[in-house]
Design an enzyme around this catalytic site. Structure first.
Site, PDB file in Angstrom:
ATOM      1  N   ASP A 129      44.659  54.137  28.456  1.00  0.00           N
ATOM      2  CA  ASP A 129      44.621  54.902  27.246  1.00  0.00           C
ATOM      3  C   ASP A 129      45.420  54.245  26.339  1.00  0.00           C
ATOM      4  OD1 ASP A 129      45.040  56.959  25.635  1.00  0.00           O
ATOM      5  OD2 ASP A 129      45.762  58.390  26.927  1.00  0.00           O
TER       6      ASP A 129
ATOM      7  N   HIS B  51      50.788  57.013  21.604  1.00  0.00           N
ATOM      8  CA  HIS B  51      51.742  56.598  22.514  1.00  0.00           C
ATOM      9  C   HIS B  51      52.582  55.070  22.215  1.00  0.00           C
ATOM     10  CE1 HIS B  51      50.093  59.857  24.691  1.00  0.00           C
ATOM     11  NE2 HIS B  51      49.001  59.254  24.796  1.00  0.00           N
TER      12      HIS B  51
END
Length: 286
Positions: A190, A195
């Site tokens: 991911d 993030h």
């Protein structure tokens, strides 16, 4: 495409995925295992035992399934990607995950629910089979598309797991996350800049990059593994939860667990802020 009325009829071709011990260990490190290099129980998930053989040579965290076939998706929808977050994950394990494998994954959309100005809830299901054609695991993933509500879909009835019991937990486990943990975890698949990129995270409404929901999901599996599963991945038949608040890398996740027979329910809180980050947690044991 935006969320269409014939969503559940859309299908993508099955995809093939492979993994080996490197991917298995990288995932375990990404959810924080191995922080204590003298902990034999966690070393079994992050050290293949090349010079010190053991049986099994390497254990696989069951929730590795959440990243093992990451690229297996139904046809893409035209969503506001800045506002998209994971909302829920529910994986049923039909067989223990092998250390290395080549699998086939078949994904489809199973429904979408309209939350108006709050956004949309979209659910997909992926069935993963091994080379013999046997079902290895079934993954149900729920996406919260915060910028894509008011599309005219149903407003209630999406699948959810039950809430935790109204009594004190049987056990509680504190798991400390590392400040750079999201940067390591993202290498399992991911690469969402939410993030890793402070500027992107700010555009999405967060003060800093947040930990992946799937990393938090793995952390709750660690809590069950280290307690009621007695470090045996094969003991876990199903693991599910709903994400209710983001975790910032460096915070402490406190997982509370309740057991009733072969069912373990759990939730999780951020100790530093007193915020609930996981609700409706459910693990079924073999």
């Amino acid at each position: 495409m935006p969320i269409p009325k014939n969503l559940t009829e859309l299908r993508a071709d099955p995809v093939t995925a492979s993994w080996g011990d490197r991917e298995v260990m990288l995932y375990a490190l990404g959810i924080g295992m191995g922080d204590d290099p003298m902990d034999d129980k966690e070393l079994a998930f992050v050290n293949e035992g090349w010079l010190t053989p053991r049986d099994p040579a390497l254990k696989v965290v069951p929730t590795f399934a959440s990243v093992a076939t990451w690229h297996a998706r139904p046809p893409a929808l035209d969503l506001n990607r800045v506002m998209v977050v994971d909302a829920q994950r529910d994986i049923t394990f039909h067989k223990p995950l092998p250390v290395s494998a080549t699998v086939t994954a078949d994904s489809r959309w199973t429904g979408a629910w309209d939350k108006g100005d709050k956004g949309a809830i979209i659910v997909r299901e992926t069935e993963v089979r091994d080379e013999a054609g046997d079902l290895l695991y079934t993954l149900q993933g729920t996406t919260f598309a915060r910028g894509d509500g008011n599309f005219g879909g149903p407003t209630s009835g999406q699948p959810e797991t039950p809430g935790t019991p109204d009594r004190a937990p049987d056990l509680s486990v504190d798991i400390v996350t590392r400040p750079g943990q999201a940067l390591l975890y993202r290498l399992s698949g991911d690469r969402n800049p939410l993030h890793s990129d402070p500027e992107f995270a700010a555009k999405a409404g967060f003060k800093a990059p947040i930990l992946h929901g799937m990393c938090t999901y793995g952390i709750t599996c660690r809590a069950v593994l280290s307690t009621f599963a007695d470090w045996d991945p094969a003991a876990i038949r199903r693991h599910a939860c709903r994400f209710s608040s983001p975790v910032y890398p460096g915070e402490t996740v406190t997982v509370q667990l309740w057991r009733d027979g072969n069912t373990v329910q759990f939730d999780a809180h951020i100790r530093e802020r007193g915020v609930t980050c996981v609700k409706n947690g459910l693990t079924e044991l073999n």
